[in-house]
Design a protein around this motif. Sequence first.
Motif, PDB file in Angstrom:
ATOM      1  N   PHE A  64       0.907  -1.155   0.000  1.00  0.00           N
ATOM      2  CA  PHE A  64       0.000   0.000   0.000  1.00  0.00           C
ATOM      3  C   PHE A  64       0.942   1.200   0.000  1.00  0.00           C
ATOM      4  CE2 PHE A  64      -4.419   1.242   1.721  1.00  0.00           C
ATOM      5  CZ  PHE A  64      -4.366   2.466   1.106  1.00  0.00           C
ATOM      6  N   LEU A  65       1.175   1.731  -1.197  1.00  0.00           N
ATOM      7  CA  LEU A  65       2.239   2.705  -1.376  1.00  0.00           C
ATOM      8  C   LEU A  65       1.676   4.108  -1.585  1.00  0.00           C
ATOM      9  CD1 LEU A  65       5.349   3.238  -2.040  1.00  0.00           C
ATOM     10  CD2 LEU A  65       4.682   2.953  -4.424  1.00  0.00           C
ATOM     11  N   ALA A  66       2.254   5.072  -0.871  1.00  0.00           N
ATOM     12  CA  ALA A  66       1.889   6.473  -1.102  1.00  0.00           C
ATOM     13  C   ALA A  66       2.993   7.133  -1.908  1.00  0.00           C
ATOM     14  CB  ALA A  66       1.712   7.192   0.224  1.00  0.00           C
ATOM     15  N   VAL A  67       2.614   7.811  -2.973  1.00  0.00           N
ATOM     16  CA  VAL A  67       3.597   8.555  -3.762  1.00  0.00           C
ATOM     17  C   VAL A  67       3.416  10.024  -3.422  1.00  0.00           C
ATOM     18  CG1 VAL A  67       4.400   9.111  -6.074  1.00  0.00           C
ATOM     19  CG2 VAL A  67       3.463   6.858  -5.608  1.00  0.00           C
ATOM     20  N   ILE A  68       4.490  10.663  -2.967  1.00  0.00           N
ATOM     21  CA  ILE A  68       4.389  12.074  -2.614  1.00  0.00           C
ATOM     22  C   ILE A  68       5.418  12.879  -3.405  1.00  0.00           C
ATOM     23  CG2 ILE A  68       3.459  11.678  -0.315  1.00  0.00           C
ATOM     24  CD1 ILE A  68       6.211  11.973   0.823  1.00  0.00           C
ATOM     25  N   GLY A  69       5.245  14.163  -3.407  1.00  0.00           N
ATOM     26  CA  GLY A  69       6.149  15.047  -4.137  1.00  0.00           C
ATOM     27  C   GLY A  69       5.371  16.298  -4.500  1.00  0.00           C
ATOM     28  N   ASN A  70       6.076  17.384  -4.775  1.00  0.00           N
ATOM     29  CA  ASN A  70       5.325  18.607  -5.059  1.00  0.00           C
ATOM     30  C   ASN A  70       4.779  18.597  -6.481  1.00  0.00           C
ATOM     31  OD1 ASN A  70       7.744  18.910  -6.240  1.00  0.00           O
ATOM     32  ND2 ASN A  70       8.351  20.773  -5.174  1.00  0.00           N
ATOM     33  N   GLY A 124       4.077  18.842 -10.247  1.00  0.00           N
ATOM     34  CA  GLY A 124       4.952  18.805 -11.403  1.00  0.00           C
ATOM     35  C   GLY A 124       6.186  17.946 -11.228  1.00  0.00           C
ATOM     36  N   CYS A 125       6.196  17.077 -10.223  1.00  0.00           N
ATOM     37  CA  CYS A 125       7.390  16.248 -10.040  1.00  0.00           C
ATOM     38  C   CYS A 125       7.276  14.952 -10.821  1.00  0.00           C
ATOM     39  CB  CYS A 125       7.626  15.961  -8.563  1.00  0.00           C
ATOM     40  SG  CYS A 125       6.419  14.835  -7.868  1.00  0.00           S
ATOM     41  N   GLY A 126       6.156  14.707 -11.470  1.00  0.00           N
ATOM     42  CA  GLY A 126       6.041  13.526 -12.320  1.00  0.00           C
ATOM     43  C   GLY A 126       5.246  12.378 -11.723  1.00  0.00           C
ATOM     44  N   LYS A 127       4.519  12.638 -10.620  1.00  0.00           N
ATOM     45  CA  LYS A 127       3.764  11.555  -9.972  1.00  0.00           C
ATOM     46  C   LYS A 127       2.705  10.979 -10.907  1.00  0.00           C
ATOM     47  CE  LYS A 127       2.248  14.249  -6.996  1.00  0.00           C
ATOM     48  NZ  LYS A 127       2.297  15.528  -6.379  1.00  0.00           N
ATOM     49  N   SER A 128       1.880  11.873 -11.458  1.00  0.00           N
ATOM     50  CA  SER A 128       0.792  11.390 -12.313  1.00  0.00           C
ATOM     51  C   SER A 128       1.341  10.737 -13.569  1.00  0.00           C
ATOM     52  CB  SER A 128      -0.133  12.538 -12.693  1.00  0.00           C
ATOM     53  OG  SER A 128      -0.706  13.087 -11.549  1.00  0.00           O
ATOM     54  N   THR A 129       2.414  11.295 -14.107  1.00  0.00           N
ATOM     55  CA  THR A 129       3.030  10.715 -15.300  1.00  0.00           C
ATOM     56  C   THR A 129       3.492   9.288 -15.021  1.00  0.00           C
ATOM     57  OG1 THR A 129       3.802  12.932 -15.804  1.00  0.00           O
ATOM     58  CG2 THR A 129       4.742  11.148 -17.085  1.00  0.00           C
ATOM     59  N   HIS A 131      -8.315  -8.701  -0.047  1.00  0.00           N
ATOM     60  CA  HIS A 131      -8.482  -9.128  -1.436  1.00  0.00           C
ATOM     61  C   HIS A 131      -7.158  -9.107  -2.197  1.00  0.00           C
ATOM     62  CE1 HIS A 131     -12.860  -9.130  -1.024  1.00  0.00           C
ATOM     63  NE2 HIS A 131     -12.658  -8.098  -0.234  1.00  0.00           N
ATOM     64  N   GLY A 132      -6.083  -8.872  -1.459  1.00  0.00           N
ATOM     65  CA  GLY A 132      -4.762  -8.996  -2.054  1.00  0.00           C
ATOM     66  C   GLY A 132      -4.415  -7.989  -3.138  1.00  0.00           C
ATOM     67  N   LYS A 133      -5.083  -6.843  -3.120  1.00  0.00           N
ATOM     68  CA  LYS A 133      -4.762  -5.850  -4.145  1.00  0.00           C
ATOM     69  C   LYS A 133      -3.542  -5.035  -3.731  1.00  0.00           C
ATOM     70  CE  LYS A 133      -8.858  -6.529  -6.175  1.00  0.00           C
ATOM     71  NZ  LYS A 133      -8.917  -7.467  -7.290  1.00  0.00           N
ATOM     72  N   THR A 134      -2.732  -4.701  -4.706  1.00  0.00           N
ATOM     73  CA  THR A 134      -1.641  -3.768  -4.472  1.00  0.00           C
ATOM     74  C   THR A 134      -2.190  -2.374  -4.740  1.00  0.00           C
ATOM     75  OG1 THR A 134      -0.184  -5.446  -5.377  1.00  0.00           O
ATOM     76  CG2 THR A 134       0.740  -3.241  -5.086  1.00  0.00           C
ATOM     77  N   ILE A 135      -1.940  -1.438  -3.849  1.00  0.00           N
ATOM     78  CA  ILE A 135      -2.551  -0.120  -3.994  1.00  0.00           C
ATOM     79  C   ILE A 135      -1.484   0.971  -4.010  1.00  0.00           C
ATOM     80  CG2 ILE A 135      -4.076   1.567  -2.882  1.00  0.00           C
ATOM     81  CD1 ILE A 135      -5.777  -0.834  -2.062  1.00  0.00           C
ATOM     82  N   VAL A 136      -1.607   1.858  -4.987  1.00  0.00           N
ATOM     83  CA  VAL A 136      -0.710   3.001  -5.073  1.00  0.00           C
ATOM     84  C   VAL A 136      -1.585   4.249  -5.023  1.00  0.00           C
ATOM     85  CG1 VAL A 136       0.938   4.225  -6.536  1.00  0.00           C
ATOM     86  CG2 VAL A 136       0.959   1.736  -6.476  1.00  0.00           C
ATOM     87  N   VAL A 137      -1.335   5.140  -4.064  1.00  0.00           N
ATOM     88  CA  VAL A 137      -2.085   6.395  -4.014  1.00  0.00           C
ATOM     89  C   VAL A 137      -1.116   7.560  -4.148  1.00  0.00           C
ATOM     90  CG1 VAL A 137      -4.076   5.669  -2.652  1.00  0.00           C
ATOM     91  CG2 VAL A 137      -2.003   6.380  -1.485  1.00  0.00           C
ATOM     92  N   ILE A 138      -1.548   8.559  -4.901  1.00  0.00           N
ATOM     93  CA  ILE A 138      -0.837   9.830  -4.879  1.00  0.00           C
ATOM     94  C   ILE A 138      -1.552  10.634  -3.806  1.00  0.00           C
ATOM     95  CG2 ILE A 138      -0.305  11.926  -6.146  1.00  0.00           C
ATOM     96  CD1 ILE A 138      -0.338  10.285  -8.690  1.00  0.00           C
ATOM     97  N   GLU A 139      -0.859  11.028  -2.775  1.00  0.00           N
ATOM     98  CA  GLU A 139      -1.557  11.582  -1.618  1.00  0.00           C
ATOM     99  C   GLU A 139      -0.766  12.722  -0.984  1.00  0.00           C
ATOM    100  OE1 GLU A 139      -4.093  12.614   0.079  1.00  0.00           O
ATOM    101  OE2 GLU A 139      -4.917  10.592  -0.025  1.00  0.00           O
ATOM    102  N   HIS A 140      -1.477  13.769  -0.578  1.00  0.00           N
ATOM    103  CA  HIS A 140      -0.822  14.870   0.129  1.00  0.00           C
ATOM    104  C   HIS A 140      -1.127  14.842   1.620  1.00  0.00           C
ATOM    105  CE1 HIS A 140       0.667  16.972  -3.309  1.00  0.00           C
ATOM    106  NE2 HIS A 140      -0.504  16.941  -3.879  1.00  0.00           N
ATOM    107  N   HIS A 141      -2.185  14.142   1.985  1.00  0.00           N
ATOM    108  CA  HIS A 141      -2.614  14.179   3.380  1.00  0.00           C
ATOM    109  C   HIS A 141      -1.799  13.172   4.171  1.00  0.00           C
ATOM    110  CE1 HIS A 141      -5.990  15.906   1.215  1.00  0.00           C
ATOM    111  NE2 HIS A 141      -6.279  16.550   2.317  1.00  0.00           N
ATOM    112  N   THR A 142      -0.757  13.681   4.837  1.00  0.00           N
ATOM    113  CA  THR A 142       0.161  12.762   5.511  1.00  0.00           C
ATOM    114  C   THR A 142      -0.515  12.065   6.687  1.00  0.00           C
ATOM    115  OG1 THR A 142       0.987  14.735   6.578  1.00  0.00           O
ATOM    116  CG2 THR A 142       2.322  13.800   4.834  1.00  0.00           C
ATOM    117  N   GLU A 143      -1.563  12.673   7.251  1.00  0.00           N
ATOM    118  CA  GLU A 143      -2.273  11.987   8.341  1.00  0.00           C
ATOM    119  C   GLU A 143      -2.848  10.667   7.841  1.00  0.00           C
ATOM    120  OE1 GLU A 143      -2.685  15.291   7.954  1.00  0.00           O
ATOM    121  OE2 GLU A 143      -2.317  16.204   9.908  1.00  0.00           O
TER     122      GLU A 143
END
Lengths: 278, 565
Positions: free
Chosen positions: B33-39, B41-46, B191-203
């Motif tokens: 369950f991975l969070a991708v962070i960065g400001n 235009g850093c390429g997260k969505s790409t 359900h064994g899904k691998t999850i990647v979220v782009i997220e700003h809410h560190t809480e």
Amino acid sequence: MSKLMQKLSENILDKFSMDFLRNQVLKNAYGNDDTVIAGLDPRILLAWYLFFGLIPWFVNDIPFLLGCFLLVMVTTILARVAGLVLFLFALGVFAQTGYLFLVTLFFGGDASAIAPLLILTLKVATISLASITVFSGLDPDKLSNGLMWYGCPERLSFSISYAYRMLPMLMEEFQNVLLSYRLRGNPPAHDTFPGKVRYLIYQVKIIMQSFYPLMLNTAKRSRTTVEALELRGYRYAAVNKAVKKIRLSALRVSYNDWLFLAISGLVVAVSVLLSTLI
Amino acid sequence: MNAVEIDGLTYTYPGAAQPTLHNISLNIEKGDFLAVIGNNGCGKSTLCKVLNGLIPHFITGTFQGTVLVDGVNTLESDVGELARKVGYVYQDFENQIVRPTVLDDASYSCLNYAFPDYLDRGRAALRLCGLEDREGEYVWQLSGGQTHLLALAGALSLRPDLLILDEPIAQLDPMHADRIYEVLRDLNEHHGKTIVVIEHHTEYIADYCKHVMLMKDGQVRWMLPTSQALQRVDELEECNIFPPQVTQAAHRMRRDGLLSGSGPLPVTVGDGLEAFSALRYTPSPRPVPEAPGGGAAVSFQDVSLSYRSVKGEPHTVFQNLNLEIHKGEKVALIGSNGAGKSTLMKLMVGLLKPAQGRVELFGEPIGEKKAEDLSRQISLVYQNPEEMFIKDSIRSDIAYAMQVRGREGWQERTDALLARFRLSELQDRDGRLMSGGQMRRASLAIGVALNPGILLLDEPTANLDIATRREIMAVLDDMKDIIQTAVIATHDMQLVCQWAERIIVLRGGQVVADGTRDEVFGDHEVTSLVGIRPPEIFTMGQRLDPAALCYTIDEFVDCFREVSL
């Protein structure tokens, strides 16, 4: 009297707010999915429409036309069509032929002009009501499935249902853009008659100008939609015959459909019979 | 096997001079369950679009390196095959819903890929997202949170093993946000899904994610377990990412020598209980806010209102609402989606007319005011700034209201406003093409152009990343002196706590609480009834000492002191 007029004009303005229009469009598309007409098979209904949308053009027999007209009037009532559509229908048909009658009188005609005009009115009205029954009584999805069965391209049927999916959103956005103008604009004073005319012109102008931001906003949001459609396999479905088959397998002709055709046939037969007797 | 293996990926958008992704190599484990962070235009969505094959199959460009998803090279596969391996939910998720009814949309992908059991698959996906009882509804009847769940169900219906969500909770109130994350956790754990979220809410990252990946300038800085990742406070703040408030407070206190200990910083309230256990609460004197002196700015008297609905009875929004807002108040209007916040604002500017009762503005009924007077007295800034841009440049947008009124010196005032909101450089651009924060600043400038007595803001911080949100909060703070009375409708409790002097809580068209922040957040009955989630630091303070009412990190640091036992 002036108070009444004011109330009336206020009422009309209130009725024609964007909110009302939006509500009517939605009602028209989806508000009547539990009617008898909506329960019919779209293929049957389209075939039915082919008859009532074409034949009246070529027949000039009043009893026959009257019979058809009564039938489509009943189907329109059964389809529970939204009020706005009926209002536009009435306005359209009677403004057209009523105006012809006035012109006839003006150029020295007399009441004998009524009969030919009645025939024209009946034709237009029958065809319009048949269209209203089919296109507004069926929900867009069923309609597009029916069209697809008759071989219309998948793109057309997708466009129909997608347009209906987008309409509420677009209308809401349009409403908000209009509100921006209303909040920030400076409409001319409208307590006098020339003021009222200026106000009307101003409003029409604003409505036209509002389309520009609306279109840009729509263009912006469609970027995601295009990508999402690709991910959701829209392009694959368009070339895959199996998809069409699966989609159309839900169509069933039921007892009600035959009954509907039988009653329609009966009404037509009776009116033909009546016209030969007279 | 890893869910994703990327080796030496460099990608340049067509026509761009610089690569957006630069020499990326990484592995994502199955079941992560991975969070991708960065400001911005850093390429997260790409990066995420590389995983589902949109890049390079749909969006071309220069693509180097290999990307394996579930062992399949994306270059040798196509979008259709990858869509069954990778589900994607966009940030503007409502645009990915293309069908009118719920079940239709959830099963749409399966139909397109010719699964004969497409309806069952759609239903199964809806069940996973908790929407099973809504399958017959039309999509516009759903709330924002439910719409997001539907977009998720649409992605889930193809049963992908990897799910990618781009800022899933940016537009949602805290209750719906919790719901989304609970669903994601269930998918991940059961359900064994691998999850990647782009997220700003560190809480949320601290509560739900297993790993965190920081991206900067198209490169992966690091990928670490969550608790370690959130320790790197300075590094995160440098990238405009703000760790959980608890972590920030502990970091600050340790730096200033107020908190001893050298272990890892706490990242959740649970961790904080232990880390802060030596602290005691000492109330510090707080300035008592002055009672507003003026009379009523807006008053609602027995207002009732209902909307037409497509079918059946009209939907009642307000029933005999009575409410008064005084001159000079800074009011926050809170409550879940659909509680009537936006409707209340529309009533105040006269866009909606109450069916019964009356709305008065400075003592006069709204209906009798001329449009011109009205817009000088009150102004509304929409939630969606795009709908406020009616001209082709923001300069003419800001000037519009003054120009059509022929106000003297409107050009100078436009210049001044542009400068004040730091938009002078952008003044000739179309508002729609600017970044989220710039759009929001422009909409605020438009809102205050006529110097209104009352300013209404609908969700001014929604959809913004945390850095931009801070910026807007600073702008709002800065505006305090130029606007007399202001009302903000928001889900953002940090904004409420920092800015508002009076909080009105709406629930189902009723005012269920009304008072200062102490009165509202201190009342547990109200907060649990309406599902308000106070800022994390407030909850932390309460858990340490029920008497503590600290709304900001500053207040927390001031009030809690270490006592030697």
